[in-house]
Design a protein around this motif. Structure first.
Motif, PDB file in Angstrom:
ATOM      1  N   THR A  93     -41.904 -92.984 -68.815  1.00  5.44           N
ATOM      2  CA  THR A  93     -42.177 -91.582 -68.160  1.00  5.44           C
ATOM      3  C   THR A  93     -43.607 -91.908 -67.410  1.00  5.44           C
ATOM      4  OG1 THR A  93     -41.618 -90.306 -70.292  1.00  5.44           O
ATOM      5  CG2 THR A  93     -43.107 -89.314 -68.556  1.00  5.44           C
ATOM      6  N   GLY A  94     -44.375 -92.736 -67.710  1.00  6.27           N
ATOM      7  CA  GLY A  94     -45.500 -93.183 -66.843  1.00  6.27           C
ATOM      8  C   GLY A  94     -45.422 -93.712 -65.868  1.00  6.27           C
ATOM      9  N   ILE A  95     -44.385 -94.682 -65.823  1.00  7.07           N
ATOM     10  CA  ILE A  95     -44.110 -95.453 -64.491  1.00  7.07           C
ATOM     11  C   ILE A  95     -43.271 -94.441 -63.388  1.00  7.07           C
ATOM     12  CG2 ILE A  95     -42.660 -96.914 -63.550  1.00  7.07           C
ATOM     13  CD1 ILE A  95     -42.824 -98.609 -66.138  1.00  7.07           C
ATOM     14  N   LEU A  96     -42.419 -93.483 -64.118  1.00  5.96           N
ATOM     15  CA  LEU A  96     -41.745 -92.603 -63.045  1.00  5.96           C
ATOM     16  C   LEU A  96     -42.710 -91.673 -62.276  1.00  5.96           C
ATOM     17  CD1 LEU A  96     -38.310 -91.827 -64.946  1.00  5.96           C
ATOM     18  CD2 LEU A  96     -38.699 -93.175 -62.932  1.00  5.96           C
ATOM     19  N   PHE A  97     -43.837 -91.250 -63.202  1.00  7.38           N
ATOM     20  CA  PHE A  97     -44.748 -90.264 -63.086  1.00  7.38           C
ATOM     21  C   PHE A  97     -45.598 -91.014 -61.659  1.00  7.38           C
ATOM     22  CE2 PHE A  97     -49.248 -89.065 -63.248  1.00  7.38           C
ATOM     23  CZ  PHE A  97     -49.200 -87.554 -63.084  1.00  7.38           C
ATOM     24  N   VAL A  98     -46.038 -92.003 -62.032  1.00  9.78           N
ATOM     25  CA  VAL A  98     -47.013 -92.686 -60.812  1.00  9.78           C
ATOM     26  C   VAL A  98     -46.078 -92.907 -59.760  1.00  9.78           C
ATOM     27  CG1 VAL A  98     -48.047 -94.955 -60.439  1.00  9.78           C
ATOM     28  CG2 VAL A  98     -48.375 -93.945 -62.593  1.00  9.78           C
ATOM     29  N   ALA A  99     -44.721 -93.247 -59.766  1.00 11.99           N
ATOM     30  CA  ALA A  99     -44.135 -93.611 -58.435  1.00 11.99           C
ATOM     31  C   ALA A  99     -43.889 -92.337 -57.677  1.00 11.99           C
ATOM     32  CB  ALA A  99     -42.786 -94.270 -59.010  1.00 11.99           C
ATOM     33  N   ILE A 100     -43.540 -91.305 -58.565  1.00 15.71           N
ATOM     34  CA  ILE A 100     -43.371 -89.916 -57.696  1.00 15.71           C
ATOM     35  C   ILE A 100     -44.638 -89.633 -57.040  1.00 15.71           C
ATOM     36  CG2 ILE A 100     -43.221 -87.584 -58.045  1.00 15.71           C
ATOM     37  CD1 ILE A 100     -41.065 -88.104 -60.153  1.00 15.71           C
ATOM     38  N   MET A 101     -45.892 -89.711 -57.776  1.00 13.56           N
ATOM     39  CA  MET A 101     -47.171 -89.196 -57.048  1.00 13.56           C
ATOM     40  C   MET A 101     -47.426 -90.178 -55.930  1.00 13.56           C
ATOM     41  SD  MET A 101     -48.386 -86.660 -58.978  1.00 13.56           S
ATOM     42  CE  MET A 101     -50.206 -86.719 -58.843  1.00 13.56           C
ATOM     43  N   VAL A 102     -47.420 -91.493 -56.065  1.00 14.66           N
ATOM     44  CA  VAL A 102     -47.790 -92.308 -55.050  1.00 14.66           C
ATOM     45  C   VAL A 102     -46.956 -91.950 -53.842  1.00 14.66           C
ATOM     46  CG1 VAL A 102     -48.004 -94.614 -54.248  1.00 14.66           C
ATOM     47  CG2 VAL A 102     -48.806 -94.118 -56.642  1.00 14.66           C
ATOM     48  N   THR A 103     -45.531 -91.900 -53.982  1.00 13.26           N
ATOM     49  CA  THR A 103     -44.801 -91.658 -52.913  1.00 13.26           C
ATOM     50  C   THR A 103     -44.933 -90.142 -52.129  1.00 13.26           C
ATOM     51  OG1 THR A 103     -43.022 -92.892 -54.212  1.00 13.26           O
ATOM     52  CG2 THR A 103     -42.182 -91.475 -52.301  1.00 13.26           C
ATOM     53  N   LEU A 157     -57.353 -90.426 -48.857  1.00 10.47           N
ATOM     54  CA  LEU A 157     -58.219 -89.759 -49.812  1.00 10.47           C
ATOM     55  C   LEU A 157     -57.786 -88.948 -50.955  1.00 10.47           C
ATOM     56  CD1 LEU A 157     -60.344 -88.228 -46.901  1.00 10.47           C
ATOM     57  CD2 LEU A 157     -61.274 -89.688 -48.716  1.00 10.47           C
ATOM     58  N   PRO A 158     -56.857 -88.396 -50.878  1.00 13.25           N
ATOM     59  CA  PRO A 158     -56.197 -87.601 -51.987  1.00 13.25           C
ATOM     60  C   PRO A 158     -55.428 -88.469 -52.987  1.00 13.25           C
ATOM     61  CG  PRO A 158     -54.717 -87.026 -50.197  1.00 13.25           C
ATOM     62  CD  PRO A 158     -55.976 -87.622 -49.527  1.00 13.25           C
ATOM     63  N   LEU A 159     -54.976 -89.679 -52.455  1.00 13.97           N
ATOM     64  CA  LEU A 159     -54.140 -90.519 -53.321  1.00 13.97           C
ATOM     65  C   LEU A 159     -55.285 -91.373 -54.051  1.00 13.97           C
ATOM     66  CD1 LEU A 159     -52.000 -92.319 -54.413  1.00 13.97           C
ATOM     67  CD2 LEU A 159     -52.103 -93.929 -52.280  1.00 13.97           C
ATOM     68  N   SER A 160     -56.415 -91.578 -53.154  1.00 15.52           N
ATOM     69  CA  SER A 160     -57.606 -92.298 -54.164  1.00 15.52           C
ATOM     70  C   SER A 160     -58.215 -91.549 -55.306  1.00 15.52           C
ATOM     71  CB  SER A 160     -58.665 -92.609 -53.011  1.00 15.52           C
ATOM     72  OG  SER A 160     -59.383 -91.363 -52.718  1.00 15.52           O
ATOM     73  N   VAL A 161     -58.008 -90.190 -55.402  1.00 13.54           N
ATOM     74  CA  VAL A 161     -58.385 -89.380 -56.499  1.00 13.54           C
ATOM     75  C   VAL A 161     -57.833 -89.790 -57.687  1.00 13.54           C
ATOM     76  CG1 VAL A 161     -58.677 -87.291 -57.487  1.00 13.54           C
ATOM     77  CG2 VAL A 161     -59.349 -87.665 -54.986  1.00 13.54           C
ATOM     78  N   PHE A 162     -56.411 -90.036 -57.415  1.00 13.23           N
ATOM     79  CA  PHE A 162     -55.509 -90.302 -58.720  1.00 13.23           C
ATOM     80  C   PHE A 162     -55.664 -91.862 -59.069  1.00 13.23           C
ATOM     81  CE2 PHE A 162     -54.117 -86.155 -57.205  1.00 13.23           C
ATOM     82  CZ  PHE A 162     -53.848 -85.609 -58.511  1.00 13.23           C
ATOM     83  N   ILE A 163     -55.801 -92.737 -58.127  1.00 18.40           N
ATOM     84  CA  ILE A 163     -56.043 -94.055 -58.081  1.00 18.40           C
ATOM     85  C   ILE A 163     -57.258 -94.439 -59.065  1.00 18.40           C
ATOM     86  CG2 ILE A 163     -56.584 -96.501 -57.149  1.00 18.40           C
ATOM     87  CD1 ILE A 163     -54.594 -95.486 -54.720  1.00 18.40           C
ATOM     88  N   PHE A 164     -58.296 -93.747 -58.504  1.00 17.10           N
ATOM     89  CA  PHE A 164     -59.657 -93.816 -59.528  1.00 17.10           C
ATOM     90  C   PHE A 164     -59.529 -93.420 -60.868  1.00 17.10           C
ATOM     91  CE2 PHE A 164     -61.960 -93.588 -55.061  1.00 17.10           C
ATOM     92  CZ  PHE A 164     -61.415 -94.728 -54.888  1.00 17.10           C
ATOM     93  N   LEU A 165     -58.720 -92.322 -61.041  1.00 17.14           N
ATOM     94  CA  LEU A 165     -58.611 -91.637 -62.405  1.00 17.14           C
ATOM     95  C   LEU A 165     -57.622 -92.450 -63.188  1.00 17.14           C
ATOM     96  CD1 LEU A 165     -57.722 -87.971 -61.546  1.00 17.14           C
ATOM     97  CD2 LEU A 165     -59.990 -88.735 -62.656  1.00 17.14           C
TER      98      LEU A 165
END
Length: 287
Positions: A14-24, A151-159
């Motif tokens: 679930t975590g891998i799919l979540f990150v893949a969808i968010m980044v894409t 910029l928006p992606l970096s918020v989640f990368i940092f989190l």
């Protein structure tokens, strides 16, 4: 296979799919807007279902969710330049007025509770998530609006980096509780470890961006400052949602994400980190 191992596998997938969808989604503006409009709706729907379980609380789940999604899309339209008039917010304002006036006729047990919890959905979920559009769409001095994913992606990368660093550091060195009344699992050592990892990641992003278009306008130190802001407010966001769940007497906000709880569990940190990032970026323009 043990149940614990099965849960770990489910959580990992679930975590891998979540990150893949968010980044894409961040690489295309329409994909980002649609995904976060969906997230806004799902989080608001989940929130309303939770608070409606409280005694003497009745929130209009459907209208509150529609209003939150509409507000997100309206903010996206204004910031992207596709909508040129603030009149787009009139339907949202009419919805807010309706949610207040309707209590005159519904005869629910406690109108003040209904109003408070209804408006909290908009302030706690719709407004913060809609600010992702302010980060994503940047306006130059000549008025030209461009979409910039970093910029928006970096918020989640940092989190994500903060969570990873905090988990590793807390597991190895955690002794002093950060906020035991609300979240007994968090430690100061974990928070410091997470913060240091985020600063390193932020410096790397700042260096990498400086080699290219540099559309954010941030130097390496300013990127590190953004990372620090996200660490602090992301941690507060996590604690706020933990307090919310403790107040309701629940462990998870939902089970829509196997192994990760509900939408509020997954986006709790970002509900504080996103608006804090907007404040930080606007503050830099005033210096």
């Amino acid at each position: 296979m043990s149940e614990k191992m099965q849960n770990l596998i489910v959580r990992s997938i679930t975590g891998i799919l979540f990150v893949a969808i968010m980044v894409t989604c961040f690489f295309k503006p329409l994909a980002m807007v649609l995904l976060f409009a969906l997230i806004t709706g799902m989080a608001t729907w989940e929130y309303c279902g939770l608070v409606n379980q409280l005694k003497e609380v009745t929130v209009n789940r459907f209208i509150s969710t529609v209003a939150a999604v509409y507000f997100f899309i309206a903010v996206a339209g204004i910031n992207s330049g596709y909508i040129q008039t603030n009149a787009v917010f009139v339907p949202y304002l009419l919805t807010v007025v309706y949610l207040f006036v309707s209590e005159l006729y519904l005869r629910n047990a406690n109108a003040v509770n209904d109003w408070a919890y209804t408006m909290l959905a908009q302030m706690y979920i719709a407004l913060p998530l809609s600010m992702i559009n302010v980060l994503a769409f940047r306006q130059s001095a000549d008025g030209f609006i461009s979409y910039y994913y970093l910029l928006p992606l970096s918020v989640f990368i940092f989190l994500w980096a903060n969570d990873t660093g905090a988990y590793c550091s807390g597991s190895l060195f955690g002794k002093h509780k950060l906020f035991p009344r609300v979240s007994p699992g968090k430690s100061w050592e974990g928070s410091i470890g997470g913060g240091l990892l985020v600063l390193a990641v932020a410096a790397g992003i700042g260096y990498w961006e400086a080699q290219g278009d540099h559309l954010s306008g941030l130097n390496i130190l300013q990127w590190m400052g953004l990372g620090l802001v996200i660490v602090v407010f992301g941690t507060w966001g996590d604690l706020v949602e933990s307090l919310f769940k403790r107040t309701l007497g629940i462990k998870d906000s939902g089970n829509i994400l196997p192994g990760h709880g509900g939408m509020l569990d997954r986006f709790d940190s970002s509900l504080m980190a996103i608006p804090a990032s907007v404040i930080y970026l606007y503050s830099l323009t005033l210096l």
